[in-house]
Design a protein around this motif. Structure first.
Motif, PDB file in Angstrom:
ATOM      1  N   PRO A 280      54.457  61.222  49.297  1.00 20.34           N
ATOM      2  CA  PRO A 280      55.291  60.038  49.025  1.00 20.34           C
ATOM      3  C   PRO A 280      56.743  60.407  48.753  1.00 20.34           C
ATOM      4  O   PRO A 280      57.063  61.562  48.471  1.00 20.34           O
ATOM      5  CB  PRO A 280      54.650  59.435  47.769  1.00 20.34           C
ATOM      6  CG  PRO A 280      53.965  60.572  47.112  1.00 20.34           C
ATOM      7  CD  PRO A 280      53.566  61.534  48.200  1.00 20.34           C
ATOM      8  N   LEU A 281      57.605  59.418  48.848  1.00 22.62           N
ATOM      9  CA  LEU A 281      58.998  59.541  48.443  1.00 22.62           C
ATOM     10  C   LEU A 281      59.215  58.604  47.262  1.00 22.62           C
ATOM     11  O   LEU A 281      58.586  57.557  47.173  1.00 22.62           O
ATOM     12  CB  LEU A 281      59.945  59.155  49.578  1.00 22.62           C
ATOM     13  CG  LEU A 281      59.960  60.077  50.785  1.00 22.62           C
ATOM     14  CD1 LEU A 281      60.823  59.474  51.896  1.00 22.62           C
ATOM     15  CD2 LEU A 281      60.467  61.449  50.414  1.00 22.62           C
ATOM     16  N   ARG A 282      60.123  58.991  46.367  1.00 20.36           N
ATOM     17  CA  ARG A 282      60.462  58.168  45.218  1.00 20.36           C
ATOM     18  C   ARG A 282      61.804  57.481  45.487  1.00 20.36           C
ATOM     19  O   ARG A 282      62.761  58.125  45.892  1.00 20.36           O
ATOM     20  CB  ARG A 282      60.567  59.043  43.970  1.00 20.36           C
ATOM     21  CG  ARG A 282      61.018  58.276  42.750  1.00 20.36           C
ATOM     22  CD  ARG A 282      61.075  59.144  41.539  1.00 20.36           C
ATOM     23  NE  ARG A 282      61.983  60.266  41.734  1.00 20.36           N
ATOM     24  CZ  ARG A 282      62.308  61.118  40.788  1.00 20.36           C
ATOM     25  NH1 ARG A 282      61.798  60.998  39.585  1.00 20.36           N
ATOM     26  NH2 ARG A 282      63.128  62.100  41.028  1.00 20.36           N
ATOM     27  N   TRP A 283      61.855  56.189  45.237  1.00 24.45           N
ATOM     28  CA  TRP A 283      63.060  55.378  45.435  1.00 24.45           C
ATOM     29  C   TRP A 283      63.470  54.798  44.098  1.00 24.45           C
ATOM     30  O   TRP A 283      62.634  54.281  43.362  1.00 24.45           O
ATOM     31  CB  TRP A 283      62.774  54.232  46.400  1.00 24.45           C
ATOM     32  CG  TRP A 283      62.395  54.690  47.769  1.00 24.45           C
ATOM     33  CD1 TRP A 283      61.179  55.148  48.182  1.00 24.45           C
ATOM     34  CD2 TRP A 283      63.242  54.750  48.905  1.00 24.45           C
ATOM     35  NE1 TRP A 283      61.221  55.486  49.505  1.00 24.45           N
ATOM     36  CE2 TRP A 283      62.482  55.241  49.977  1.00 24.45           C
ATOM     37  CE3 TRP A 283      64.584  54.420  49.128  1.00 24.45           C
ATOM     38  CZ2 TRP A 283      62.996  55.421  51.246  1.00 24.45           C
ATOM     39  CZ3 TRP A 283      65.100  54.599  50.388  1.00 24.45           C
ATOM     40  CH2 TRP A 283      64.318  55.094  51.439  1.00 24.45           C
ATOM     41  N   ARG A 284      64.760  54.865  43.792  1.00 22.15           N
ATOM     42  CA  ARG A 284      65.265  54.301  42.538  1.00 22.15           C
ATOM     43  C   ARG A 284      66.366  53.306  42.853  1.00 22.15           C
ATOM     44  O   ARG A 284      67.276  53.590  43.623  1.00 22.15           O
ATOM     45  CB  ARG A 284      65.799  55.421  41.656  1.00 22.15           C
ATOM     46  CG  ARG A 284      66.444  54.945  40.413  1.00 22.15           C
ATOM     47  CD  ARG A 284      65.892  55.374  39.078  1.00 22.15           C
ATOM     48  NE  ARG A 284      64.647  56.017  38.976  1.00 22.15           N
ATOM     49  CZ  ARG A 284      64.474  57.211  38.418  1.00 22.15           C
ATOM     50  NH1 ARG A 284      65.480  57.894  37.962  1.00 22.15           N
ATOM     51  NH2 ARG A 284      63.283  57.727  38.313  1.00 22.15           N
ATOM     52  N   PHE A 285      66.247  52.123  42.273  1.00 21.66           N
ATOM     53  CA  PHE A 285      67.232  51.051  42.424  1.00 21.66           C
ATOM     54  C   PHE A 285      67.715  50.667  41.032  1.00 21.66           C
ATOM     55  O   PHE A 285      66.900  50.417  40.150  1.00 21.66           O
ATOM     56  CB  PHE A 285      66.607  49.812  43.083  1.00 21.66           C
ATOM     57  CG  PHE A 285      65.968  50.089  44.420  1.00 21.66           C
ATOM     58  CD1 PHE A 285      66.720  50.086  45.584  1.00 21.66           C
ATOM     59  CD2 PHE A 285      64.610  50.351  44.510  1.00 21.66           C
ATOM     60  CE1 PHE A 285      66.126  50.334  46.811  1.00 21.66           C
ATOM     61  CE2 PHE A 285      64.006  50.595  45.737  1.00 21.66           C
ATOM     62  CZ  PHE A 285      64.773  50.594  46.894  1.00 21.66           C
ATOM     63  N   ILE A 286      69.020  50.589  40.850  1.00 16.97           N
ATOM     64  CA  ILE A 286      69.580  50.180  39.567  1.00 16.97           C
ATOM     65  C   ILE A 286      70.394  48.915  39.797  1.00 16.97           C
ATOM     66  O   ILE A 286      71.310  48.894  40.617  1.00 16.97           O
ATOM     67  CB  ILE A 286      70.448  51.283  38.943  1.00 16.97           C
ATOM     68  CG1 ILE A 286      69.617  52.558  38.763  1.00 16.97           C
ATOM     69  CG2 ILE A 286      71.009  50.821  37.591  1.00 16.97           C
ATOM     70  CD1 ILE A 286      70.407  53.756  38.280  1.00 16.97           C
ATOM     71  N   PHE A 287      70.009  47.879  39.069  1.00 22.71           N
ATOM     72  CA  PHE A 287      70.664  46.580  39.172  1.00 22.71           C
ATOM     73  C   PHE A 287      71.394  46.272  37.868  1.00 22.71           C
ATOM     74  O   PHE A 287      70.929  46.636  36.782  1.00 22.71           O
ATOM     75  CB  PHE A 287      69.635  45.478  39.438  1.00 22.71           C
ATOM     76  CG  PHE A 287      69.014  45.559  40.799  1.00 22.71           C
ATOM     77  CD1 PHE A 287      69.574  44.894  41.876  1.00 22.71           C
ATOM     78  CD2 PHE A 287      67.860  46.311  40.999  1.00 22.71           C
ATOM     79  CE1 PHE A 287      68.994  44.963  43.136  1.00 22.71           C
ATOM     80  CE2 PHE A 287      67.280  46.384  42.250  1.00 22.71           C
ATOM     81  CZ  PHE A 287      67.846  45.712  43.323  1.00 22.71           C
ATOM     82  N   TYR A 288      72.512  45.576  37.999  1.00 29.17           N
ATOM     83  CA  TYR A 288      73.310  45.160  36.850  1.00 29.17           C
ATOM     84  C   TYR A 288      73.559  43.664  36.955  1.00 29.17           C
ATOM     85  O   TYR A 288      73.794  43.142  38.044  1.00 29.17           O
ATOM     86  CB  TYR A 288      74.636  45.921  36.840  1.00 29.17           C
ATOM     87  CG  TYR A 288      75.603  45.463  35.781  1.00 29.17           C
ATOM     88  CD1 TYR A 288      75.260  45.498  34.432  1.00 29.17           C
ATOM     89  CD2 TYR A 288      76.856  44.990  36.126  1.00 29.17           C
ATOM     90  CE1 TYR A 288      76.153  45.074  33.460  1.00 29.17           C
ATOM     91  CE2 TYR A 288      77.758  44.568  35.166  1.00 29.17           C
ATOM     92  CZ  TYR A 288      77.393  44.612  33.825  1.00 29.17           C
ATOM     93  OH  TYR A 288      78.275  44.188  32.871  1.00 29.17           O
ATOM     94  N   ARG A 289      73.491  42.990  35.801  1.00 30.88           N
ATOM     95  CA  ARG A 289      73.707  41.544  35.765  1.00 30.88           C
ATOM     96  C   ARG A 289      74.902  41.254  34.847  1.00 30.88           C
ATOM     97  O   ARG A 289      74.737  41.106  33.642  1.00 30.88           O
ATOM     98  CB  ARG A 289      72.446  40.852  35.255  1.00 30.88           C
ATOM     99  CG  ARG A 289      72.524  39.350  35.239  1.00 30.88           C
ATOM    100  CD  ARG A 289      71.231  38.712  34.825  1.00 30.88           C
ATOM    101  NE  ARG A 289      70.783  39.234  33.539  1.00 30.88           N
ATOM    102  CZ  ARG A 289      69.587  39.034  33.023  1.00 30.88           C
ATOM    103  NH1 ARG A 289      68.702  38.338  33.677  1.00 30.88           N
ATOM    104  NH2 ARG A 289      69.262  39.525  31.854  1.00 30.88           N
TER     105      ARG A 289
END
Length: 172
Positions: free
Chosen positions: A142-151
């Motif tokens: 598998p591959l690891r994906w990271r998403f960072i969101f800001y509000r």
């Protein structure tokens, strides 16, 4: 057959202002002193300080992420990124997006086409930053994906994303 080892395929785009190097006086061969370079920053932290929470993200984030992964699964790498990053600061950086697309093609070439994906972790930093970690399943690993969101107001915006093949730090 060539044995290809990809120790780390970390692709990340970050808009945080780098920390200034602290001034450390180091004697130099000449007269005076010079400043020691600061160590490299890890912009995709790998340690977990909590038990992973695989709760799906809010619908307004889950939909675009689902569409992104479905496009990648179909092999539509450039449209996947262009659509997902449209309207973000990340999407404005065409050269970096091009690198991300080519690294994704390279990773899928090494680890195989994507079979599916799942949420691995969902956690907040305060009430306006959300960090989502997904795993995409491939024939090799598998591959690891990271998403960072800001509000900053009422709308979430993507401020950082990346993927890698480092999974050891996810084990207990």
């Amino acid at each position: 057959m060539k044995n290809i080892h990809l120790l780390l395929l970390a692709v990340s785009f970050c808009f945080f202002v780098p920390l200034r190097a602290q001034s450390t006086n180091v004697p130099s061969a000449g007269t005076g002193t010079q400043t020691a370079p600061s160590p490299p920053r890890n912009i995709m932290p790998v340690g977990l300080n909590h038990k992973p929470n695989p709760t799906p993200p809010p619908a307004e984030l889950a939909g675009p992420i689902d569409k992104f992964f479905k496009s990648l699964k179909a092999g539509d790498y450039a449209p996947a990124y262009e659509n997902f990053l449209e309207g973000t600061r990340l999407g404005e950086q065409k050269e970096k997006m091009s690198v991300l697309i080519s690294k994704t093609q390279e990773a899928f070439g090494i680890y195989g086409a994507m079979n599916d994906y799942e949420i691995f972790d969902n956690y907040s930093i305060g009430s306006n930053v959300l960090v989502l970690t997904y795993l995409s399943r491939h024939s090799v690993q598998p591959l690891r994906w990271r998403f960072i969101f800001y509000r900053p107001d009422k709308t979430w915006g993507l401020i950082n994303m990346g993927f890698d093949d480092v999974l050891l730090d996810m084990l207990d």
